[in-house]
Design a protein around this motif. Structure first.
Motif, short mmCIF file in Angstrom:
data_model
loop_
_atom_site.label_atom_id
_atom_site.label_comp_id
_atom_site.label_asym_id
_atom_site.label_seq_id
_atom_site.Cartn_x
_atom_site.Cartn_y
_atom_site.Cartn_z
N ASP A 190 6.28 -43.63 -45.78
CA ASP A 190 6.96 -42.36 -45.50
C ASP A 190 7.30 -41.58 -46.77
N ALA A 191 6.84 -42.08 -47.92
CA ALA A 191 7.04 -41.42 -49.23
C ALA A 191 8.51 -41.34 -49.64
N SER A 192 9.36 -42.16 -49.04
CA SER A 192 10.76 -42.18 -49.46
C SER A 192 10.97 -43.05 -50.69
N GLN A 193 9.95 -43.88 -51.01
CA GLN A 193 10.02 -44.75 -52.18
C GLN A 193 8.67 -44.73 -52.90
N ARG A 248 13.86 -52.82 -49.03
CA ARG A 248 14.88 -51.81 -49.29
C ARG A 248 15.89 -52.26 -50.34
N THR A 249 16.24 -53.56 -50.34
CA THR A 249 17.18 -54.05 -51.36
C THR A 249 16.45 -54.64 -52.56
N LEU A 265 9.23 -55.04 -46.02
CA LEU A 265 8.75 -55.96 -47.04
C LEU A 265 7.95 -55.21 -48.10
N LEU A 266 8.06 -55.69 -49.32
CA LEU A 266 7.34 -55.14 -50.47
C LEU A 266 6.57 -56.28 -51.14
N ALA A 267 5.26 -56.09 -51.31
CA ALA A 267 4.41 -57.15 -51.84
C ALA A 267 4.21 -56.98 -53.35
N ILE A 268 4.48 -58.06 -54.09
CA ILE A 268 4.24 -58.12 -55.53
C ILE A 268 3.12 -59.13 -55.75
N ASN A 269 1.94 -58.64 -56.12
CA ASN A 269 0.75 -59.49 -56.22
C ASN A 269 0.47 -60.00 -57.62
N ASN A 270 0.64 -59.15 -58.61
CA ASN A 270 0.18 -59.48 -59.96
C ASN A 270 1.26 -60.23 -60.74
N GLY A 271 0.92 -61.48 -61.11
CA GLY A 271 1.83 -62.33 -61.86
C GLY A 271 2.58 -63.32 -61.00
N CYS A 272 2.31 -63.34 -59.69
CA CYS A 272 3.10 -64.17 -58.78
C CYS A 272 2.37 -65.40 -58.27
N ASN A 273 1.15 -65.67 -58.72
CA ASN A 273 0.40 -66.83 -58.23
C ASN A 273 0.32 -66.79 -56.71
N GLY A 274 -0.19 -65.68 -56.20
CA GLY A 274 -0.22 -65.41 -54.77
C GLY A 274 0.49 -64.09 -54.54
N ILE A 275 1.36 -64.04 -53.53
CA ILE A 275 2.13 -62.83 -53.26
C ILE A 275 3.61 -63.19 -53.16
N TYR A 287 17.83 -55.73 -64.20
CA TYR A 287 17.18 -56.12 -62.95
C TYR A 287 18.09 -55.80 -61.75
N LEU A 288 17.51 -55.11 -60.77
CA LEU A 288 18.17 -54.71 -59.52
C LEU A 288 19.34 -53.76 -59.73
N GLN A 289 19.39 -53.10 -60.89
CA GLN A 289 20.42 -52.09 -61.14
C GLN A 289 19.87 -50.71 -60.80
N ALA A 290 20.49 -49.99 -59.89
CA ALA A 290 20.09 -48.62 -59.56
C ALA A 290 20.65 -47.67 -60.61
N VAL A 291 19.79 -46.83 -61.16
CA VAL A 291 20.19 -45.86 -62.16
C VAL A 291 19.59 -44.50 -61.79
N THR A 292 19.99 -43.47 -62.50
CA THR A 292 19.51 -42.12 -62.24
C THR A 292 18.70 -41.62 -63.42
N ASP A 293 17.51 -41.09 -63.12
CA ASP A 293 16.70 -40.47 -64.16
C ASP A 293 17.35 -39.15 -64.53
N PRO A 294 17.85 -38.99 -65.76
CA PRO A 294 18.69 -37.83 -66.09
C PRO A 294 18.07 -36.46 -65.79
N PRO A 295 16.83 -36.17 -66.23
CA PRO A 295 16.32 -34.81 -65.98
C PRO A 295 16.00 -34.52 -64.52
N PHE A 296 15.52 -35.55 -63.79
CA PHE A 296 15.03 -35.30 -62.43
C PHE A 296 16.08 -35.57 -61.37
N GLY A 297 17.10 -36.35 -61.71
CA GLY A 297 18.14 -36.65 -60.74
C GLY A 297 17.73 -37.64 -59.68
N THR A 298 16.57 -38.29 -59.85
CA THR A 298 16.11 -39.27 -58.87
C THR A 298 16.64 -40.65 -59.23
N SER A 299 16.98 -41.40 -58.19
CA SER A 299 17.47 -42.76 -58.39
C SER A 299 16.29 -43.72 -58.47
#
Length: 376
Positions: free
Chosen positions: A343-346, A72-73, A56-66, A6-18
């Protein structure tokens, strides 16, 4: 690859995306609020997960609301036990646009303040779609599905800025059962999806004044997709076709005249999102399937499985491979439903990390683009 912590940034080996795992099912996210052990994930591919400035990032499913995360973090920010259907305002990062059974209102999640925009006395059971659908690109218009005073199911456009209601469209007069309606990004058209008694899923396109301009009679051609504004300014729907001559292809269809552009060959694509509203010209496609199913297909099919790709919608076939989801789909909540930030950055996507029926978490991949592109 082992499931990232959880909350660990890793790199996808073939694509090089974080990418980072941003939810943990069962984890305490706010005081007294835990996500469900079975799933903790964003709402849907065509629903904007981030607010306009991506704070802000909204997580709806499983949260009993939002559950709201820092955009970003991804650290938990706060929780709201909202029951109504709320979607992010596309230009105002402080607001969501909500519909309850009785009214349209704007809601500021941080302060929990709301402002009633429209509360009719002659309509009941107001719905935002239901479930699917977004406001127009400028945030001024949406489509409401409701029951009128005579008990008929209708849809109508509403302009939030001008406080103007447009004419009713009698959905009950259309064959089959209503699925959902939505406003086009430009705010010019109403898109309605219906299911006939034989299972065929058809589409009707109306102007906001209720004049029918298109009726797509082919089954689900397309569906499981999203609307966008094309490079020529046209409203288009990008999704998966389930009818000939482009069955299982990703296609683009222009709302005003039904013109189809084939974007990607047949494959295991399941959902398309164009929530990258500030970087137009691309669609984000979720692929399910497995290696054994893909490798056995004849030549010419899309070679992707358990993957998210960005696909140009100009018909060139250009793609960017974003993420390997390692997802073993088993039910609705285990579907990937990739959805980009404005902006398609994430890009957020869901995965059980190869464990069919296992806990479903959300992951965010980060992208860089070679040049800036924004639609003001």
């Amino acid at each position: 690859m082992p499931r990232p912590d959880y909350l660990q940034a890793v790199t996808d080996p073939p694509f090089g995306t974080s990418f980072t795992r941003v939810t943990e099912p069962g984890r305490l996210l706010a005081a007294g609020v835990s996500c469900k052990p079975a799933y903790c994930r964003h709402r849907y591919s065509s629903t904007q997960a981030w607010n306009a400035d991506q704070s802000l990032l909204a997580i709806n499913n499983g949260c009993n609301g939002i559950c709201f995360l820092d955009g970003r973090t991804y650290e938990p920010a706060f929780h709201r036990p909202v029951d109504d259907d709320c979607k992010w305002h596309p230009t105002d990062p402080t607001l969501m646009i909500c519909i309850s059974r009785h009214e349209i209102y704007t809601w500021a999640p941080r302060s929990n303040a709301n402002t009633i925009i429209y509360a009719p006395t002659d309509y009941a059971n107001l719905q935002f779609g239901p479930n699917k659908g977004n406001p127009s690109r400028d945030g001024n218009r949406l489509v409401v599905v409701a029951t009128n005073g005579a008990g008929a199911l209708v849809a109508f456009a509403y302009d939030l800025l001008g406080r103007k209601k447009y004419p009713d469209i009698n959905l009950g007069s259309l064959p089959g059962a209503h699925a959902y309606c939505g406003i086009s990004p430009s705010g010019r058209y109403i898109y309605c999806f219906h299911r006939l008694d034989d299972g065929t899923e058809v589409t009707y396109i109306f102007t906001v004044d209720g004049v029918q301009v298109q009726h797509w009679t082919e089954h689900h051609r397309p569906g499981h997709g999203d609307m966008a504004i094309d490079e020529d300014g046209s409203d288009v729907y990008v999704g998966i076709s389930k009818a000939d001559p482009d069955k299982w292809h990703v296609i683009k269809r222009r709302l005003e005249d039904g013109r189809v552009t084939d974007l990607a060959p047949a494959g295991y694509s399941t959902h398309v999102s164009t929530r990258n509203i500030n970087r137009p010209g691309w669609a984000f496609v979720s692929y399910e399937g497995s290696y054994s199913r893909v490798v056995g297909n004849p030549g010419g099919n899309a070679p992707f499985y358990q993957e998210v790709v960005a696909l140009r919608i100009d018909g060139s076939g250009e793609i960017r491979r974003i993420a390997q989801t390692r997802n073993a789909k088993s039910d609705y909540y285990s579907e990937t439903h990739a959805s980009p930030s404005p902006d398609a950055s994430q890009v957020i996507w869901s995965s059980n990390w190869g464990e069919s029926g296992g806990a479903v978490a959300d992951y965010v991949s980060r992208l860089s683009w070679p040049e800036s592109s924004s639609r003001e």
